[in-house]
Scaffold this active site. Structure first.
Site, PDB file in Angstrom:
ATOM      1  N   LYS A  98       0.843  -1.202   0.000  1.00  0.00           N
ATOM      2  CA  LYS A  98       0.000   0.000   0.000  1.00  0.00           C
ATOM      3  C   LYS A  98       0.878   1.251   0.000  1.00  0.00           C
ATOM      4  O   LYS A  98       2.095   1.172   0.196  1.00  0.00           O
ATOM      5  CB  LYS A  98      -0.906  -0.002   1.237  1.00  0.00           C
ATOM      6  CG  LYS A  98      -0.163   0.093   2.561  1.00  0.00           C
ATOM      7  CD  LYS A  98      -1.129   0.069   3.727  1.00  0.00           C
ATOM      8  CE  LYS A  98      -0.348   0.156   5.054  1.00  0.00           C
ATOM      9  NZ  LYS A  98      -1.257   0.194   6.219  1.00  0.00           N
ATOM     10  N   TYR A 108      12.877  31.765   1.610  1.00  0.00           N
ATOM     11  CA  TYR A 108      11.745  32.460   2.203  1.00  0.00           C
ATOM     12  C   TYR A 108      11.935  32.681   3.704  1.00  0.00           C
ATOM     13  O   TYR A 108      12.506  31.847   4.398  1.00  0.00           O
ATOM     14  CB  TYR A 108      10.461  31.649   2.003  1.00  0.00           C
ATOM     15  CG  TYR A 108       9.968  31.564   0.585  1.00  0.00           C
ATOM     16  CD1 TYR A 108       9.748  32.710  -0.169  1.00  0.00           C
ATOM     17  CD2 TYR A 108       9.701  30.327   0.003  1.00  0.00           C
ATOM     18  CE1 TYR A 108       9.285  32.628  -1.472  1.00  0.00           C
ATOM     19  CE2 TYR A 108       9.223  30.232  -1.300  1.00  0.00           C
ATOM     20  CZ  TYR A 108       9.023  31.389  -2.036  1.00  0.00           C
ATOM     21  OH  TYR A 108       8.554  31.304  -3.318  1.00  0.00           O
TER      22      TYR A 108
END
Length: 369
Positions: free
Chosen positions: A34, A266
């Site tokens: 999965k 940033y």
């Protein structure tokens, strides 16, 4: 391509052989693929393992549909599937996990309309507190299940809640006790040959080699050469040798020298204390490289660890290469894995971001080739 995930077929096969070495031959193995095989590429891993395991396990219909393009191996689907998707799931040959009567009865109707018997595995909530039938509700569940003609209960399962981070198995033993009581109710009602399973990778290491009760295990994180916890690694590394399967690579997009006092990224979170040579790396948090690695992570360039400077952005971040000789644009950058004599592990990244190795690898964007 500017980035890629490389997986080692040899290491995948090595890891599955390690688990087969310590498990009784009668025990079936379900390979948990999965979440894009925990970030390692669902179908790539499936193609490697399809002749080495008894089942695959995925989470939902979309994962099953993708898997069916490469194998028809019996596949357990243990996540939630919407009611209107169940017929498609069954047509693709899934073995769903069931944990309520309404879902069981709906499968009975699908079985009638498709003129087929539908195999299922029943989930018991043995003090994990997620999906599953509580012990007190098992008698009523079995009473109804016995009346159904199109549903075949092939297996019954639960999941350990806390077996990887502790040597105190009190809760695990409590869970096994509840599970066995539930199984006993099924067996008294004629279900004699159920496939019983509770263990994932950690359970295999801690519990399975000393019991003769369960008939299947569900191996996930260990397939990929990663340990469920540092504690289990220390306790079992002399019995089981695991080899990491993944290397995450990209390349340098730009190199430049910036002066002292220059801010990077940033938020102005990093200011150069002196002149520095920096490299721009074309990966970011949209690719799965966590923003928590801002001013915290490292990558490998020319076999040397290069620290992340400033904030990790959506598609880009910057590292210090002042100490790396001969560095140039499009040189290989390793974000996870080994380069020359240095390695960056999922565990190392997990410690820096206050999480677990499972999240590090499974968060990698599946669009990366």
């Amino acid at each position: 391509m500017i980035a890629q995930i490389n997986i080692s077929k040899d290491n995948v096969l090595h890891n599955i052989k390690q688990f087969k070495k310590i498990l009784p031959k009668r025990v079936k193995i379900s390979a948990v693929i999965k979440a894009n095989s925990y970030g390692h590429g669902q179908n790539e891993i499936a193609k490697i393992l399809k002749n080495h395991v008894d089942y695959f396990q995925v989470d939902d219909l979309a994962e099953l549909e993708k898997l069916r393009t490469v194998t028809k191996k019996p596949t357990l689907v243990f996540g939630y599937v919407k009611n209107n998707e169940l017929k498609r799931l069954i047509k693709l040959g899934a073995i769903p996990g069931i944990y309520d009567l309404k879902r069981l009865e709906l499968l009975e109707e699908i079985g009638k309309s498709e003129n087929k018997r539908i195999k299922v595995h029943i989930k018991i909530d043995a003090c994990l507190g997620r999906q599953g039938i509580l012990l007190k509700d098992v008698p009523e569940f079995v009473k109804t299940a016995k009346k159904l003609k199109r549903v075949e209960i092939e297996g019954i399962y639960a999941h350990f809640a806390n077996i990887e981070d502790t040597s105190d198995l009190t809760h695990a033993q409590k869970q096994v006790g509840i599970f066995k009581k539930a199984v006993n109710i099924f067996e008294k009602n004629g279900y004699k040959n159920l496939i019983k399973h509770m263990s994932a990778t950690s359970g295999v290491l801690v519990y399975e080699t000393t019991n003769n009760y369960f008939g299947m295990v569900r191996i996930g994180i260990g397939l990929y050469g990663l340990w469920p916890s540092e504690d289990l690694k220390e306790r079992y590394k002399n019995r089981v040798s695991l080899k990491p399967v993944m290397t995450w690579k990209t390349c340098i997009a730009q190199i430049k020298t910036v002066p002292k006092g220059f801010t990077i990224g940033y938020g102005l979170t990093y200011k150069t204390p002196s002149e520095k040579k920096i490299a721009v790396i074309p990966q970011g948090y949209s690719d799965g490289y966590s923003r928590l690695l801002s001013n915290n992570g490292e990558v490998l360039i020319h076999g040397k660890k290069c620290p992340v400077l400033g904030k990790v952005a959506m598609n880009i971040f910057v590292v210090d290469v002042s100490h790396v000789e001969g560095v140039k644009v499009e040189d290989e950058v390793v974000l996870l894995g080994t380069q020359e004599n240095e390695t960056i592990t999922a565990e190392e990244i997990a410690r820096k971001t206050n999480t677990i190795n499972y999240e590090i690898v499974s968060s990698i964007n599946p669009l990366l080739p």
